[in-house]
Design a protein around this motif. Structure first.
Motif, short mmCIF file in Angstrom:
data_model
loop_
_atom_site.label_atom_id
_atom_site.label_comp_id
_atom_site.label_asym_id
_atom_site.label_seq_id
_atom_site.Cartn_x
_atom_site.Cartn_y
_atom_site.Cartn_z
N GLU A 84 0.83 -1.20 0.00
CA GLU A 84 0.00 0.00 0.00
C GLU A 84 0.87 1.26 0.00
O GLU A 84 0.55 2.25 -0.68
CB GLU A 84 -0.92 -0.01 1.22
N LEU A 85 1.97 1.22 0.73
CA LEU A 85 2.89 2.36 0.72
C LEU A 85 3.46 2.59 -0.68
O LEU A 85 3.60 3.73 -1.13
CB LEU A 85 4.02 2.14 1.72
N SER A 134 2.07 1.95 -3.47
CA SER A 134 1.06 2.56 -4.34
C SER A 134 0.82 4.03 -4.01
O SER A 134 0.35 4.80 -4.86
CB SER A 134 -0.26 1.78 -4.23
N CYS A 135 1.12 4.43 -2.75
CA CYS A 135 0.91 5.83 -2.35
C CYS A 135 2.09 6.72 -2.73
O CYS A 135 1.93 7.94 -2.86
CB CYS A 135 0.66 5.92 -0.85
N SER A 138 0.87 16.04 -1.31
CA SER A 138 0.13 15.04 -2.08
C SER A 138 0.29 13.64 -1.48
O SER A 138 -0.67 12.87 -1.41
CB SER A 138 0.62 15.05 -3.53
N LEU A 139 1.49 13.34 -1.00
CA LEU A 139 1.73 12.04 -0.35
C LEU A 139 0.91 11.92 0.92
O LEU A 139 0.29 10.89 1.19
CB LEU A 139 3.22 11.87 -0.06
N SER A 152 -1.87 13.41 1.54
CA SER A 152 -3.27 13.26 1.14
C SER A 152 -3.58 11.83 0.72
O SER A 152 -4.62 11.27 1.09
CB SER A 152 -3.58 14.23 -0.01
N ARG A 153 -2.67 11.21 -0.04
CA ARG A 153 -2.91 9.83 -0.47
C ARG A 153 -2.89 8.87 0.73
O ARG A 153 -3.65 7.89 0.77
CB ARG A 153 -1.86 9.42 -1.50
N LEU A 154 -2.04 9.11 1.69
CA LEU A 154 -2.00 8.27 2.90
C LEU A 154 -3.30 8.41 3.70
O LEU A 154 -3.83 7.42 4.23
CB LEU A 154 -0.80 8.63 3.77
N GLU A 187 -6.23 9.12 2.47
CA GLU A 187 -7.32 8.50 1.73
C GLU A 187 -7.25 6.97 1.78
O GLU A 187 -8.26 6.30 1.52
CB GLU A 187 -7.27 8.97 0.27
N SER A 188 -6.10 6.41 2.11
CA SER A 188 -5.95 4.96 2.15
C SER A 188 -6.67 4.38 3.37
O SER A 188 -6.69 4.98 4.45
CB SER A 188 -4.46 4.58 2.20
#
Length: 222
Positions: free
Chosen positions: A107-108, A110-111, A177-178, A180-182, A184-185
């Protein structure tokens, strides 16, 4: 025939009668001694057999007693070993992460964006109470999200996994951005930047950062 007034005359000397009575007396004494000696020998034999059986029974009881003590001591050692193993098992249950490491790393990956490079990843198990914060309406109810745990409540001694990410990004926007993606996961919660600063490396300006988050394998409800 003898007359009524006549007396029997004994022509045997008196010493003969004395010797005869003396021999008869000795004979009776010898017979009595022999009989007593015979009874004594028989009694000793019987008593010896009884004593031998008693010693044999005593030895058997001593052996049984020693074996019993050994079994009791072995039971105590096994009980102490079982208690130690139980404690170690409980400790391992608290220390074992509820979520496997491999899906977390996937998962990391992909983020992480193409303009971001990680220099260090640390996974730390910490007590759950370290994440608790005072709430105006009282403490929160925290439950494990994993299905195998059946939604049971976390204890004070349970642990949560904290992930610390260190790396460099092209700029601060890429770090945001990173984050934010974390957020949202579904794997991560309580994402927070530790620091972010610009540095010059090989003639280019990059942003060095450190981000901390928690594996979201529990849920909190008021």
């Amino acid at each position: 025939m003898r007359g009524e007034g006549m007396k029997e005359i004994d022509f045997i000397p008196s010493w003969y009668h004395d010797n005869r009575r003396r021999r008869l007396w000795y004979y009776r004494r010898y017979m009595a001694i022999l009989i007593i000696t015979g009874f004594w020998i028989i009694g000793n034999l019987i008593a010896g057999g009884i004593i031998s059986r008693a010693y044999a029974d005593l030895d058997s009881l001593c052996n049984s007693y020693e074996q019993g003590l050994q079994k009791v001591e072995l039971a105590r050692k096994l009980e102490a070993r079982l208690l130690t193993l139980t404690r170690q098992s409980r400790m391992l249950q608290h220390l074992r992460p509820r979520t496997e490491i491999s899906p977390i790393l996937a998962e990391l990956s992909s983020c992480i964006g193409e303009r971001t490079a990680l220099t260090d990843i640390s996974l730390v198990l910490s007590p759950f109470q370290a994440l608790e914060s005072p709430r105006p309406n009282g403490p929160a109810t925290v439950q494990i999200k994993n299905s195998y745990a059946g939604g049971q409540s976390l204890l004070k001694t349970d642990t949560v996994m904290t992930v610390k990410l260190s790396g460099v990004a092209a700029d601060g926007a890429e770090v945001a951005s990173l984050i934010s993606r974390l957020e949202e996961s579904d794997y991560f919660t309580r994402v927070a930047p530790v620091f972010s600063k610009n540095q010059t490396r090989s003639g280019a300006t990059v942003t060095e950062f450190e981000i901390q988050c928690v594996i979201a394998d529990f849920k909190t409800s008021p």
